[in-house]
Design an enzyme around this catalytic site. Structure first.
Site, mmCIF file in Angstrom:
data_model
loop_
_atom_site.group_PDB
_atom_site.id
_atom_site.type_symbol
_atom_site.label_atom_id
_atom_site.label_comp_id
_atom_site.label_asym_id
_atom_site.label_seq_id
_atom_site.Cartn_x
_atom_site.Cartn_y
_atom_site.Cartn_z
ATOM 1 N N CYS A 170 0.838 -1.197 0.000
ATOM 2 C CA CYS A 170 0.000 0.000 0.000
ATOM 3 C C CYS A 170 0.870 1.243 0.000
ATOM 4 O O CYS A 170 2.054 1.196 0.321
ATOM 5 C CB CYS A 170 -0.961 0.001 1.183
ATOM 6 S SG CYS A 170 -0.233 0.514 2.729
ATOM 7 N N GLU A 171 0.297 2.347 -0.370
ATOM 8 C CA GLU A 171 1.099 3.547 -0.615
ATOM 9 C C GLU A 171 1.786 4.092 0.627
ATOM 10 O O GLU A 171 2.738 4.838 0.534
ATOM 11 C CB GLU A 171 0.273 4.645 -1.293
ATOM 12 C CG GLU A 171 -0.836 5.228 -0.472
ATOM 13 C CD GLU A 171 -1.645 6.261 -1.282
ATOM 14 O OE1 GLU A 171 -1.065 7.281 -1.655
ATOM 15 O OE2 GLU A 171 -2.834 6.027 -1.535
ATOM 16 N N ALA A 172 1.309 3.687 1.801
ATOM 17 C CA ALA A 172 1.956 4.170 3.021
ATOM 18 C C ALA A 172 3.288 3.470 3.254
ATOM 19 O O ALA A 172 4.072 3.896 4.107
ATOM 20 C CB ALA A 172 1.042 3.971 4.222
#
Lengths: 334, 277, 334, 277
Positions: free
Chosen positions: B56-58
């Site tokens: 995920c982008e985090a």
């Protein structure tokens, strides 16, 4: 030389009206919220925010009138609701409100900070081709380019790859915030900062900035933070101030310490939802939780121990496994 | 292998998740946000794609969370992750073509799979662009749409969302209007993404009414399957689509199996955080 | 899916004659030496080496005739001696030897790998201005540019900063090796790699490559490596092969496992020093320790347990505090 | 404060280390390799510059090693380091002007502080550049020389090393010959580094005979102090310098104190690894 100081002192020293400001964390997670509240309290104006995936703090700074420019890719609270009031602000447009929002993609912003970290003026990319993010008619900072400090002359440039013949590539200008504020689990007095869990792009945000303020749950000794140096994210050289601010990311989560405060978050979002019709509803919230509160300690007192216990993290998991998470049927706050 | 047992009682949301999960292949690196794409990916990992990797982008990589994250930066992602990485490094995997599948959503989609998650009623006013209605914004969507090896779009099937042309092109699909930077004349010409040197492209749209594909030659959206079991008809899909959409050859979608529903309800989202039981 | 395989199998699958090869570690430290020996043993030819601060392995590959191109900033053994024989090879020149060496600076190479990691064709820099590294007459790959695979059309380009008016800036082409080989303390079967101590630029070297081979002291389970994921450097996605090769960095050090083998290092350097007059002296060494040895296990047997015990690391320090370090008066080997 | 007690018996190498260490200021971020610069820095940290930070190109930050590292990647650096960083990130500190002092050495230096650590007898032959005698190469020297806020050069004082013009300009000093890339004519004109947009520059040369500075106006090397105590004369320095060097105003160098020598011999390099007692 210890860099430990009070949060207010750190902001007074390094932040100015008109500063370009970057806030660590992502969306509503491990955000420097105590610092955000204090910025509003201290009455800073005309801030130029630049962040990758902004959420709560950037919305509050816009709604409180502290920020006049935001370069970002997103604004919201994810599952906790839409960016009410902020969307109205953008819909009314800079001509009316004096608040400019300019859209970029997540990776464009990431790369701009990478260039800022490396100390180069720009960086090429293949991302977002064909997107309106590159529509030259859509550039809300157009009249500030080459005029306002730290606003690059162009939003992007285009050139041919001279090395491998891979065709045309976009160049993005470096981002070097005047100040970056990060909230971390721990830092040493010399500024060495350790973050547990995902560090988002906090390293790059710190390394690209001219000044860095770290708020942390706890200040620890240089000796203890030098154990397992693999775990340390931000070195002393980048950090100007270390402020011990327990629960400094509340109402967002901070791995290993506390989880979301769903009651607080839902209330905040609800107030801004109501605020779209009656701005007074949000002003009341702002008065109650920010302006009418002396400092972060008073904020925590106001929250109360029972609330803090309800969100504390399980030490083996890093979050609160029994936290009520059905936002549509949240029990009353403890 | 025993025959599949289909479930009789399920929601359109569950159907969407199941349809999306079946598009994930074993070994895929899947770039997700939270919400339905994350749940669809977890379902795939629990069934036919155990080697798929969720990121995920985090900056969480290959998480094996035991409680469902509510946001991309949720601490719950930490459990079982084998890498925690800066977002610039995570997104660089896209640019290096290392992300197999990306999920996208939006408020508008057009027949070429262009998406708008920025705002509608977009116009330039007094030198600034403004919107009649502003949304959250691109986030990583434009990056995923332009650089994942394939993308899956999930959205509500409504006539005002399936439009002839998106008001703001946040995330490029198969054909985009070319920006003519040199002459500053804005969008002038519809060009296929590969002419811009782009790889990837939308593979499917999983809506609340059916699953759409894109014609191999024309790259226009067509109906592949529809949720007949939930009472959806092709006529209804056409009525709820703001552009002409081909429905020839569309088949009733395969409903969720009991196993799929059991996993969703008991293992993946027992709290009903996203599926809202 | 397990990526664990024999080193020879990994090399056979991913390395080819003519491959662009990058080797992790720095100078003589945590270098994939077992892999280097195996490359020589397997008879690979015409390798194009690209590395930041090359030392032992690159010198051996050049002297053994495995490499025909090296792009690098340095070649040596630091305190252990000069790069004998290699310097002769360079002095004789590519016209005579067929071996080309092209000089860059450390940071130029770093940035080329950063561009390769990010997936962009080039990256700007301010470094090394005024240096002969940018002398257009000094470009030993000139006739390969635009001809040989992965040799960029130009060594560098120059352009004006279009964004901040900071004057002229140099562009450097991305580096994307065909294969990068890293030696680590541990890796999981899925390729997740953990390195204790300084990781040099191993992450960037791996992330820029098309294929990555990790040799490691020990293969551990996914479950155990997923604890403290902050400690993991290279994610599964980049890694194609994991090879368990204990003492795989010998005679260099590997933090937490073993220190330098000063006897072996001094002997190797001495043989190359003598080799400048009598190349047979180095051929004997190569025969004894590389070509005449079946595999790394036989190499370790040949070294013997007493030698391995003499260099083993103190578990609290990570190195061998009592290692004889006065190279001018080294006691006899154990 | 009690008066300084000077040592009577010391080597030229010890003198070099002591002279170099005195040039380090408290709070400096010092970029070192191994060898004498590392020892000089440790001496400074132990005496007048306790807040100086040592970093090295292998990626160790602010190490408090208890045994002297032998190479830049030595495991001994690990002890007490507060950060372990990729080399690209470490060198980016240079480009961001965050490195106060860098140490340099070489086989040749000219009067403007240009250094050659690549090779001598450099020439182009059959389309390739070759050397009569090849050295290790730049490593990070060109980066440090071009981007540290100041640099300190340490080298052996010999006529063949202090030359009118370096055979290969590895590391830029105060004036460099401009490369005319556009016309491909090579070096044509001597220009000051600041005209190329460069900051920093060499502050001093610590040699085996004395300490040299650079004239504020002409940027030419001159003798600041000479090791009179070791029998070195200004005449000897002139004789061992291959270009005309000003010696007016040069003073005898302050010898090592007993405290400095004690620290070097007992605490910093007790094994004599670099100082070779």
């Amino acid at each position: 030389m210890s860099k430990v100081m009070e949060l207010r002192e750190a902001l007074r020293r390094f932040l100015k009206d008109g500063s370009v400001l970057c806030l660590g964390g992502i969306s509503i997670c491990r955000r420097p919220m105590a610092a955000t509240y204090e910025i509003i309290r201290m009455g800073f104006r005309d801030l130029h925010l630049i962040d990758i995936a902004p959420g709560m703090p950037q919305i509050l700074l816009a709604l409180a009138g502290s920020a006049s420019i935001t370069e970002a890719c997103w604004h919201g609270y994810e599952l906790f609701g839409h960016p009410y009031m902020w969307r109205n602000l953008v819909e009314r447009g800079p001509g009316e409100t004096g608040y400019r929002f300019d859209d970029l993609s997540h990776y464009e912003l990431s790369l701009r900070f990478v260039a800022g970290w490396l100390g180069v003026p720009f960086i090429p990319t293949y991302t977002a081709r064909g997107s309106d993010l590159y529509n030259p008619e859509y550039d809300n900072l157009r009249d500030l380019r080459g005029v306002r400090r730290k606003v690059p002359r162009k939003k992007f440039a285009v050139m041919e790859d001279p090395f491998y013949g891979r065709g045309s590539v976009r160049l993005l200008p470096a981002a070097n915030p005047d100040v970056t504020i990060i909230h971390a689990q721990m830092a040493a007095p010399d500024g060495t900062t350790r973050i547990y869990g995902a560090h988002f792009d906090d390293f790059v945000h710190a390394a690209a900035a001219d000044h860095v303020i770290v708020t942390c749950e706890q200040v620890v000794s240089r000796e203890s933070i030098a154990k397992d140096p693999e775990m340390n994210l931000i070195p002393s050289v980048y950090v100007d101030a270390v402020c011990e601010v327990p629960y400094g990311a509340h109402p967002g989560p901070c791995l290993g310490h506390y989880d979301y405060d769903p009651w607080f978050l839902c209330d905040l979002v609800e107030r801004t939802r109501e605020g779209e019709k009656d701005p007074g509803r949000f002003r009341e919230w702002l008065e109650e939780w920010v302006l009418g509160v002396r400092d972060h300690e008073e904020y925590l007192e106001k929250l109360g121990v029972r609330r803090l216990l309800a969100i504390r993290a399980d030490p083996t998991l890093g979050y609160a496994p029994n936290l009520p998470r059905r936002l549509d049927r949240l029990p009353p706050p403890p | 292998m025993r025959e599949k047992e289909y479930a009789g009682d399920y929601t359109p949301m569950e159907m969407m998740v199941v349809q999306a999960s079946r598009l994930i292949r074993n070994g895929d690196v899947v770039f997700v946000g939270t919400g339905l794409p994350m749940i669809a990916s977890m379902l795939a990992i629990n069934l036919h794609a155990p080697r798929a990797i969720l990121c995920c982008e985090a900056g969480f990589w290959d998480s094996r969370f035991i409680h469902l994250p509510m946001t991309v930066g949720d601490s719950r992602w930490y459990i079982g992750s084998t890498w925690l990485v800066g977002q610039s490094a995570m997104f660089s995997l896209l640019q290096r073509r290392r992300i197999d599948v990306g999920f996208l959503g939006g408020s508008q989609v057009d027949k070429y799979g262009n998406l708008n998650s920025t705002g509608i009623g977009t116009r330039v006013e007094g030198g600034y662009y403004v919107f009649q209605k502003r949304f959250e914004g691109s986030g990583g969507a434009a990056d995923i749409a332009s650089m994942a090896n394939r993308t899956i779009i999930m959205m509500k099937h409504e006539r005002r969302r399936f439009v002839e042309r998106v008001d703001y092109l946040t995330s490029p699909g198969w054909y985009v209007w070319l920006h003519d930077f040199d002459e500053g004349r804005g969008r002038t010409r519809l060009v296929p993404r590969w002419e811009l040197g782009m790889w990837g492209g939308p593979e499917a749209v999983v809506s609340t009414m059916g699953v759409m594909g894109f014609d191999e030659k024309t790259k226009e959206m067509y109906v592949k399957s529809y949720y007949a079991d939930l009472g959806i008809t092709l006529e209804e899909i056409r009525r709820n689509t703001g552009f002409e959409i081909k429905t020839e050859g569309a088949e009733p979608a395969e409903p969720p199996t009991q196993e799929e529903l059991r996993l969703l309800r008991e293992k993946i989202d027992p709290e009903g955080i996203f599926l809202q039981y």
